[in-house]
Design an enzyme around this catalytic site. Structure first.
Site, short mmCIF file in Angstrom:
data_model
loop_
_atom_site.label_atom_id
_atom_site.label_comp_id
_atom_site.label_asym_id
_atom_site.label_seq_id
_atom_site.Cartn_x
_atom_site.Cartn_y
_atom_site.Cartn_z
N THR B 16 39.58 36.29 49.17
CA THR B 16 38.87 37.57 49.05
C THR B 16 38.18 37.66 47.68
OG1 THR B 16 40.80 38.70 48.09
CG2 THR B 16 40.60 38.72 50.49
N ASP B 17 37.25 38.62 47.58
CA ASP B 17 36.62 38.88 46.29
C ASP B 17 36.79 40.36 45.95
OD1 ASP B 17 34.65 40.41 47.63
OD2 ASP B 17 33.41 38.65 47.94
N MET B 18 36.23 40.78 44.82
CA MET B 18 36.44 42.14 44.34
C MET B 18 35.84 43.20 45.26
SD MET B 18 33.80 42.25 41.14
CE MET B 18 34.05 43.98 40.81
N ALA B 19 35.01 42.81 46.24
CA ALA B 19 34.52 43.77 47.22
C ALA B 19 35.59 44.01 48.30
CB ALA B 19 33.22 43.29 47.85
N GLY B 20 36.72 43.28 48.21
CA GLY B 20 37.83 43.51 49.13
C GLY B 20 37.68 42.74 50.44
#
Lengths: 149, 149, 149, 149
Positions: B16-20
């Site tokens: 995952t990334d910081m955008a969820g």
């Protein structure tokens, strides 16, 4: 107004795979890093938390064509060009050039494409919205001659 | 002879990334893992070291269209279909389905494409060569109806 | 109550590097995936959004000792043991075993360690808080004999 | 002779996870990139193919202690110090500093450690061998005062 951005980076060991070349998925990370550098060069971040609800730019399309391998410690120039600009959508074209170690001619190693949509995400729901005018005003489509070269 | 392969996996935190959501570059890793599972299901490995010179399948084209986000701990089914088979080239179509947690209908989250070329790599030089007949004999193009659905 | 968890996975191509082995950073991703599987086996997710403010388990310490290389398509068993349990802190020990392709004895390829802290994150600030009693009640320290083996 | 090296980089989007911070495994990639930059600053590459059999530096130990989160677009300074130098082994200490956006004081976000062994790999077998004297002659242990700070 800007229509292009160039990023230069050196290939890292962890980006290679057992075939001895940059893993193909990393070209997409390179494209995104160039895209974010482009926004930064315009005074923006891809994370637009100062809008309410906050805005983001999820990808809806990504593609890459690989011509030559890229290896550990190669220097690669990633060249972003704005190919299309619509109210809610941006489309970028990329060229990956391997810069020669001792002068000489740069080699085209790959070309790529990324289409991103501006969305607002209040809660779980994402909705396509117009790109903020402050940002849109700074972005323009690259000349056809550049895109075709 | 086989023309399809299905892989099911659970989304990991590091994907995952910081955008969820799952970082878009990971869909390309998922496609490749399904491709390698397909070869394994036919009794082969993508690493063909028992040929002299050894063979490999570098990618020449990769693309993905994203329709819905995929999140941590989602269960995703990656469906590979053989779209085209030529002497030295294979082209795969992919569908990513999010399997519902509690029954219900699977959702299409993305579609993708991968084109790989069979090459022999004696030394530094890579050269396109015919896919070994033992492997080629086991691969067939998926029915048009399946590819169109 | 549980004190251990085992995860089996096959090494993927994108996890290797140009040395032909699993990149050392991926052992940390393997550890985390085993940790999250452990919580899931107890009926929890590492993402505890149903608490207010939401809880998380950031890592404060991670370590790994590498004994043998792990290669593409190797089957690896990741064994998690609870080494220490405190009010706000959990410490895990890991063993990585390469499972033999044709029977035979599993080989120890690496050992690892992870220390995580339970935090609540209202806004930007993170603060260490006690592990929820529902989860803590299900976790126990592994027997000394197991940890020493 | 050199005993330290400093690398500055900006956190990329794909290095973050759904907790909104740099995934802990990426600190190990940062350490390795600094290590390779250190060799390059001495006129060497970590890939020593010009030796016969070729040499490499696999990791035998890696550790990291996390103090503060690192976020997207943060600028991080990775500071490498040679902590120990033996015939076949090098041990590095790392400090990760977050550089302030608008002047001010740098914050320590993490410390790390990496132990690497010089090996020759003729065929499948790897064997620890002395570090080439040309490289060893250029590396020295950092002053105790620096290591303790």
């Amino acid at each position: 107004m800007a229509s292009e951005f160039t990023l230069v980076r050196r290939v890292e060991f962890s980006e290679t795979d057992m075939a001895g070349i940059v893993h193909f998925s990393n070209f997409f990370r390179y494209m995104e890093t160039a895209e974010h550098g482009f926004y930064r060069s315009l005074g923006f971040s891809v994370i637009m938390d100062n809008f309410d609800p906050p805005l983001g730019f999820p990808r809806v399309h990504a593609a890459c064509d690989y011509k030559r391998p890229l290896r550990f410690e190669d220097t690669v120039e990633i060249h972003l060009l704005v190919k299309e600009k619509r109210s809610r959508v941006l489309n970028y074209a990329f060229r990956f050039l391997k810069l020669p170690a001792n002068g000489g001619v740069a080699e085209l190693v790959a070309t790529g494409e990324l289409t991103v949509v501006c969305v607002s995400h209040g809660g779980e729901k994402m909705e396509a919205v117009p790109i903020p005018s402050e940002l849109a005003a700074k972005i323009e489509v690259a000349p056809a001659a550049l895109l075709a070269s």
